[in-house]
Design an enzyme around this catalytic site. Structure first.
Site, PDB file in Angstrom:
ATOM      1  N   GLU A 189      12.181  -1.721  -2.942  1.00  0.00           N
ATOM      2  CA  GLU A 189      11.871  -1.847  -4.368  1.00  0.00           C
ATOM      3  C   GLU A 189      13.088  -1.536  -5.224  1.00  0.00           C
ATOM      4  OE1 GLU A 189       7.742  -0.924  -5.285  1.00  0.00           O
ATOM      5  OE2 GLU A 189       8.467   0.270  -6.965  1.00  0.00           O
ATOM      6  N   GLU A 233      15.193  -4.487  -5.029  1.00  0.00           N
ATOM      7  CA  GLU A 233      14.570  -5.551  -5.827  1.00  0.00           C
ATOM      8  C   GLU A 233      14.843  -5.340  -7.318  1.00  0.00           C
ATOM      9  OE1 GLU A 233      10.309  -5.766  -5.423  1.00  0.00           O
ATOM     10  OE2 GLU A 233      10.146  -7.535  -6.719  1.00  0.00           O
ATOM     11  N   CYS A 267       2.526  -0.068  -5.671  1.00  0.00           N
ATOM     12  CA  CYS A 267       2.022   0.768  -4.570  1.00  0.00           C
ATOM     13  C   CYS A 267       0.541   1.055  -4.679  1.00  0.00           C
ATOM     14  CB  CYS A 267       2.707   2.125  -4.541  1.00  0.00           C
ATOM     15  SG  CYS A 267       4.427   2.072  -4.842  1.00  0.00           S
ATOM     16  N   SER A 325       6.393  -5.858  -8.737  1.00  0.00           N
ATOM     17  CA  SER A 325       7.273  -5.886  -7.575  1.00  0.00           C
ATOM     18  C   SER A 325       6.541  -6.604  -6.446  1.00  0.00           C
ATOM     19  CB  SER A 325       7.595  -4.456  -7.151  1.00  0.00           C
ATOM     20  OG  SER A 325       8.006  -4.438  -5.807  1.00  0.00           O
ATOM     21  N   LYS A 375      -7.531   1.445  -1.130  1.00  0.00           N
ATOM     22  CA  LYS A 375      -6.773   1.041   0.056  1.00  0.00           C
ATOM     23  C   LYS A 375      -7.695   0.453   1.126  1.00  0.00           C
ATOM     24  CE  LYS A 375      -2.362   2.448  -0.699  1.00  0.00           C
ATOM     25  NZ  LYS A 375      -2.136   3.540  -1.636  1.00  0.00           N
ATOM     26  N   GLU A 434      -7.682  -2.983   0.033  1.00  0.00           N
ATOM     27  CA  GLU A 434      -6.347  -3.564   0.223  1.00  0.00           C
ATOM     28  C   GLU A 434      -6.129  -4.002   1.673  1.00  0.00           C
ATOM     29  OE1 GLU A 434      -2.996  -0.861   0.146  1.00  0.00           O
ATOM     30  OE2 GLU A 434      -1.780  -2.306  -0.954  1.00  0.00           O
ATOM     31  N   GLU A 442      -3.876 -11.347   2.516  1.00  0.00           N
ATOM     32  CA  GLU A 442      -2.402 -11.354   2.530  1.00  0.00           C
ATOM     33  C   GLU A 442      -1.847 -10.309   3.489  1.00  0.00           C
ATOM     34  OE1 GLU A 442      -4.096 -10.477  -0.333  1.00  0.00           O
ATOM     35  OE2 GLU A 442      -4.101 -12.347  -1.449  1.00  0.00           O
ATOM     36  N   CYS A 500      -1.666   9.459  -7.074  1.00  0.00           N
ATOM     37  CA  CYS A 500      -2.487   9.524  -5.851  1.00  0.00           C
ATOM     38  C   CYS A 500      -3.103  10.905  -5.637  1.00  0.00           C
ATOM     39  CB  CYS A 500      -1.650   9.174  -4.634  1.00  0.00           C
ATOM     40  SG  CYS A 500      -0.846   7.583  -4.782  1.00  0.00           S
TER      41      CYS A 500
END
Ligand SMILES: Cc1cc2nc3c(=O)[nH]c(=O)nc-3n(C[C@H](O)[C@H](O)[C@H](O)COP(=O)(O)O)c2cc1C
Ligand code: SF4
Ligand code: SF4
Ligand code: SF4
Ligand code: SF4
Ligand code: FES
Lengths: 388, 597
Positions: free
Chosen positions: B284, B287, B311, B331, B370, B373, B378, B527
């Site tokens: 990142e 990036e 994230c 990102s 998550k 996720e 993907e 988190c």
């Protein structure tokens, strides 16, 4: 038989002398404090149910400092058996508008709203025309006050003042915590006077005729007169303006069909008075207050069905947010059904009465707090009808 | 205006409190606990459950103590006969519309309603049972959340959470009276509406009406299956909160004990998401620098700034629903959890000679999003579902209890290697501002060759619990290859909790604020306040967890992601360099627009 019932003609009086705009012009020449003093002196209490002294309500709101204040006319009229506000709206709307404009002048508000019950939208077309004329007249008189309509969505609880504000603000119509009270933080959290339709007309008429004439009617606790919606087992149902403080006995003599078994005073959330108590029941704030509904039942009626209907109404119309009311109403309804079917002993009714005690003091708004009124008065007076 | 003191008496004891204090708060000062259900320190006052009612001398009604401010001369009784009777009635009423099958309930033992019921010894069933069969049909459409209306007490905490903290309003009150309930747009299943799966509503639901989809049995089955090689990864924020569910005080770090417990549970390897957090920073950070160059030097119109972190899967789904026109700002880096899965089933599987199809990757996460996720289509770049099961911190605590492990007595253990080494920069991913801080520690050093100019590497301006923070870092004396950044003021912003994120997005969209880099975490506090963390949560609890995270960082021998030796090794042996072809294949992803309701 002697009858002390006194019919009155203030609300719907329709002479040139009391032309609303004239009353307004005359009143606006007086000071706000004078007007408040007159209202307090008149003893006028709110006609929407709670019976709060109107003069004080205006005074409290006037005393708040705020750039923006509101005047709201509560025309949600949702109490079963009540239909007097509809008649007032239809016949003398200018008197309502005038009361609101006077109130705006007194408390320092520039906007007024009429929260109109959704079911009354059929009145809106003719009301709007009259309102436009009135608003234009206000402008011509250089009065910095304009009135608007808002349509309700048909929930009974939206007649409760703080739920009404929530609904006007585009939110779900759920009553708020109090304090703060509307006089401090009402619509848009600004100081707000909210009055019933009928209350506002009386303010106009007290400004017109002076407090003395109003005060001369009624009793020390219940000054003046009030519009009643008479329904049920009566040969002459309709709207009547009567002096307050009458014994129920006289009322039944006038309106009953000769076989009256009970009168439900104050609509579904009011009290049921059985025949044996007609003599010593006074209709007024010292006795049994009413927002106007008088439902007469003759001996052909099953009081179980009456109570069942009311409880069904409350179980459905509770906004559902607070525990005592949401669950309590359902327990009362299911409870009398269970007793009727013999699935619970008659003594279970006493458990339920205790429950209404909790609802009365712990529910968040007047709806849940008053379900015990019909419940206890019907159970206490017609227990056998509920059980068998 | 300074607030003046109000004098009152509670249970005959005098107390003076600031004007505006509620009776509930005032009673707390005197150590009188008043039970509550709808009240929550993170939310506005509702005053709807009514269990907190108290008697005020002279008043006709009982007062909801959570919603009633004190007044001068008030005399309050918190436990009078009237109060007790009413409160007991209220609890009985709640239970009468409640499907109280505690033994089968995920919340058994952690339930505020259950606690209240046991406190009031509700034994005999006075009232009729009102639970309807329809209410017992659970909504299990979401891979993250289970909604069980038969356990809902209508406190509306979830509704307020979703609206006030998250700005999503996926949940709302519908209908009135006996039909009132908590529902979604047109009553659709949770999986089909704007719900971001953040799980914040779960953290504030006092009952078992909202819980995480739990995968404990699946994970046990994998562990018991001899044909499977089961590796577990632990997210940064788990190690500072797990103890709370196992009788350890808030704010105590339990990293070593957690590793030890995971080994005892039977996982074949205990590895660390912190490793891929460091890897995330490499990707990142690079990036960001690449985007800055493309935008500032090459004037490439397709490169958009600010770049936004990716994230937090709750934030990603929020963005896909609400700001689908800004997906290019995100990102392309996968979250550390998903980078881990992709690397574990390729690089790592090769290294330890295990076939990817025989490997099960389990995550321990502070997050319920998550769970969603890892099921995204993907996220199968290894050729298999990269991460198989996600357990919350809470579920791990439950497994530890099931296994009969005495957590207090455990020795501290170390993560296995490889994929177990990490830096302090990775640990702070768990707190709001942490990803930003970690990225700055690395990017600044890449560009200037020097450490970030903050004492002890602690970039204080990006820390703290303010909803939206921003900071500017001046870049000076850069290395020659970064000359385009010489003298540039790098503007960054940080938001946590989606309501704050929404505010920040609106600012960006209106062009009111120009930023280069934005960190967003879906949950309040980041988190550490995730939807899978131990319950309860409150501003104080999150503050303590944050302190634990930052002290963990300070105690780490390595504090910067680019100094993690295992990270350097994976680039050397496998990935090549950040943003390489292989990195793109395994560590990066793309996003898709979703509907707004
Ligand atoms: C459930 C409920 C429904 C109510 N409905 C009405 C109504 O339809 N019209 C009304 O004027 N007041 C209604 N009220 C009373 C209002 O809350 C408020 O007291 C009244 O509008 C004040 O006006 P007043 O002082 O002129 O009576 C209702 C109260 C409750 C608790
Ligand atoms: S008493 Fe009934 S109507 Fe009033 S707030 Fe409570 S649930 Fe709503
Ligand atoms: S929500 Fe609480 S009270 Fe209800 S079943 Fe679950 S543990 Fe029991
Ligand atoms: S998970 Fe998050 S977005 Fe979904 S309903 Fe709960 S609070 Fe709202
Ligand atoms: S789902 Fe939970 S938080 Fe939401 S209203 Fe029901 S009990 Fe309260
Ligand atoms: S905690 Fe006060 S009413 Fe619910």
């Amino acid at each position: 038989m002697e009858n002390n019932l006194k019919k009155v003609d203030i609300i719907f009086e329709d002479s040139d002398k009391c032309a609303p705009l004239k009353v307004l012009e005359k009143t606006l020449k007086r000071t706000a404090d004078d007007i408040i003093l007159d209202l307090i002196d008149s003893g006028l209490k709110g006609r929407g149910g709670a019976g709060f002294p109107t003069g004080l309500k205006w005074k409290f709101t006037r005393n708040e400092t705020s750039d923006v204040k509101y005047v709201i006319c509560n025309a949600d009229e949702g109490e079963p058996g009540t239909f007097k506000d509809r008649e007032i709206l239809d016949r003398v709307p200018e008197k309502i508008f005038t009361g609101m404009a006077i109130c705006g002048y007194v408390v320092g508000a520039r906007e007024g709203y009429i929260y109109l019950r959704g079911e009354y939208n059929f009145l809106l077309k003719s009301l709007l025309k009259k309102l436009n004329d009135f608003n234009a007249a206000l402008k011509k008189l250089n009065v910095d006050f304009q009135i608007y309509f808002k349509s309700g969505s048909g929930a009974y609880v939206c007649g409760e003042e703080s739920a009404l504000f929530e609904s006007m603000e585009g939110k779900r119509g759920e009553p708020r915590n109090k304090p703060p009270y509307p006089t401090v933080a009402g619509y848009n959290s600004k100081p707000t006077v909210i009055n019933n339709v009928e209350t506002l007309v009386y303010t106009t008429m007290i400004c017109h005729m002076g407090p003395e004439k109003f005060k001369a009617l009624g009793t020390s606790d219940s000054r003046g007169s009030k519009v009643f919606s008479v329904s049920g087992d009566t040969p002459i149902p309709g709207i009547y303006e009567l002096e307050l403080g009458m014994p129920l006995h006289d009322f039944v003599n006038e309106f009953g069909d000769g076989d009256t078994k009970a009168v439900q005073v104050g609509g579904a959330s009011g009290h049921c008075v059985p025949r044996k108590k007609f003599n010593d029941t006074i209709i007024g704030f010292e006795g049994i207050p009413t927002g106007g509904s008088m439902m007469i039942f003759n001996s052909s009626r099953s009081m179980y069905n009456v109570l069942h209907d009311y409880l069904e109404f409350f179980a459905e119309e509770s906004c559902g947010q607070c525990t005592p009311c949401r669950v309590g109403c359902q327990q009362l309804l299911k409870g009398i059904e269970a007793v009727k079917r013999g699935e619970r002993p008659p003594a279970y009714l006493d458990d339920l009465k205790k429950l209404t005690g909790t609802m009365k003091i712990a529910a968040k708004c007047g709806l849940g707090q008053s379900v015990g009124n019909p419940f206890n008065s019907i159970i206490d007076n017609f227990r056998e009808e509920i059980i068998y | 205006m300074s607030k003046y003191l109000v004098n009152l008496k509670i249970n005959n004891m005098p107390v003076a409190v600031e004007e505006g204090t509620t009776i509930l708060e005032a009673a707390k000062r005197l150590n009188f606990r008043i039970p509550t259900l709808c009240n929550h320190p993170d939310l506005t006052v509702a005053g709807n459950c009514r269990v907190c009612v108290v008697e005020v001398k002279g008043a006709r009604l009982l007062a909801a103590s959570c919603a009633t401010p004190v007044s001068e001369g008030m005399e309050v009784f918190t436990n009078s006969e009237k109060v007790r009777k009413a409160r007991k009635h209220i609890v009985e009423l709640l239970l009468s519309e409640h499907n109280a099958d505690c033994t089968k309930c995920f919340k058994n033992g952690h339930c505020e309603l259950q606690e209240l019921a046991s406190e009031y010894r509700i034994g005999d069933h006075v009232f009729l049972d009102l639970v309807t069969p329809e209410s017992m049909i659970q909504d299990i459409s979401s891979p993250s959340i289970v909604k069980d209306d038969s356990k809902c007490i209508r406190c509306q905490r979830c509704v307020r959470t979703c609206a006030e903290l998250q700005g999503v309003s996926a949940l709302a009150v519908v209908n009135k009276g006996d039909h009132q309930k908590i529902s979604t747009f047109l009553n659709k299943p949770l999986h089909e509406v704007v719900c971001t799966n953040c799980g914040q509503c779960i953290n504030r639901c006092p009952t078992g009406a909202l819980t995480e989809r739990n995968y404990i049995e699946e994970v046990w089955n994998a562990i018991y299956d001899p044909s499977k090689f089961v590796v577990v990864q632990t997210a940064p924020a788990t190690r500072i909160a797990l103890g709370e569910d196992l009788g350890i005080p808030v704010g105590e770090r339990v990293t070593g004990k957690m590793v030890s417990a995971l080994k005892k549970l039977g996982f074949n390897k205990v590895l660390d998401t912190d490793f891929t957090a460091d890897l995330t920073i490499m990707e990142e950070g690079t990036e960001l620098l690449t985007r800055l160059k493309k935008a500032l030097v090459d004037k490439d119109e397709k490169t958009v700034l600010p770049m936004m972190t990716s994230c937090s899967p709750g934030w990603i789904k929020f963005q896909e629903h609400m700001y689908s026109d800004m997906l290019d700002n995100l990102s392309t880096c996968k979250s550390p959890q998903q980078m881990f899965g992709a690397v574990a089933k390729t690089y790592y599987a090769d290294k330890i000679n295990i076939k990817a199809q025989d490997m099960i990757v389990v995550s321990i996460m502070p997050c319920v999003a998550k769970k969603f996720e890892c099921e995204r289509p993907e996220m199968r770049d290894s050729g298999y579902q990269d991460v198989d099961y996600v357990l919350t911190t809470r579920e791990l605590a439950m497994m530890i209890k099931q296994a009969g492990i005495d957590f207090h007595k455990l020795d501290e253990d170390h993560y296995d290697s490889i994929l177990g080494e990490s830096s302090g920069a990775a640990v702070i991913f768990g707190a709001t501002g942490g990803v930003m801080e970690a990225a700055l520690r690395t990017a600044y050093e890449i560009v200037t060759g020097r450490e970030v100019p903050f004492t002890n590497l602690n970039i204080q301006p990006v820390r703290g619990m303010e909803g939206i923070k921003d900071a500017t870092i001046k870049i000076k004396n850069v290395k020659p290859e970064w000359s385009f950044l010489e003298g540039v003021d790098l503007h960054v912003a940080i938001a946590h909790g989606l309501a704050n994120a929404r505010q920040l997005m609106e600012k960006v969209r209106r062009g009111e604020a120009v930023y280069h880099f934005i960190e967003v975490m879906g949950c309040p506090g980041g988190c550490l306040g995730g939807g899978g963390q131990p319950i309860p949560t409150s501003p104080e609890i999150r503050k303590k967890r944050a302190e634990a995270i930052y002290s963990e960082d300070e105690d780490m021998p390595i504090r910067k992601s680019h100094e993690n030796p295992e990270v350097l090794e994976i680039y050397k042996e496998f990935l090549g360099e950040p943003l390489s072809h292989k990195s793109h294949d395994l560590l990066h992803t793309h996003y898709k627009p979703r509907k707004r309701y």
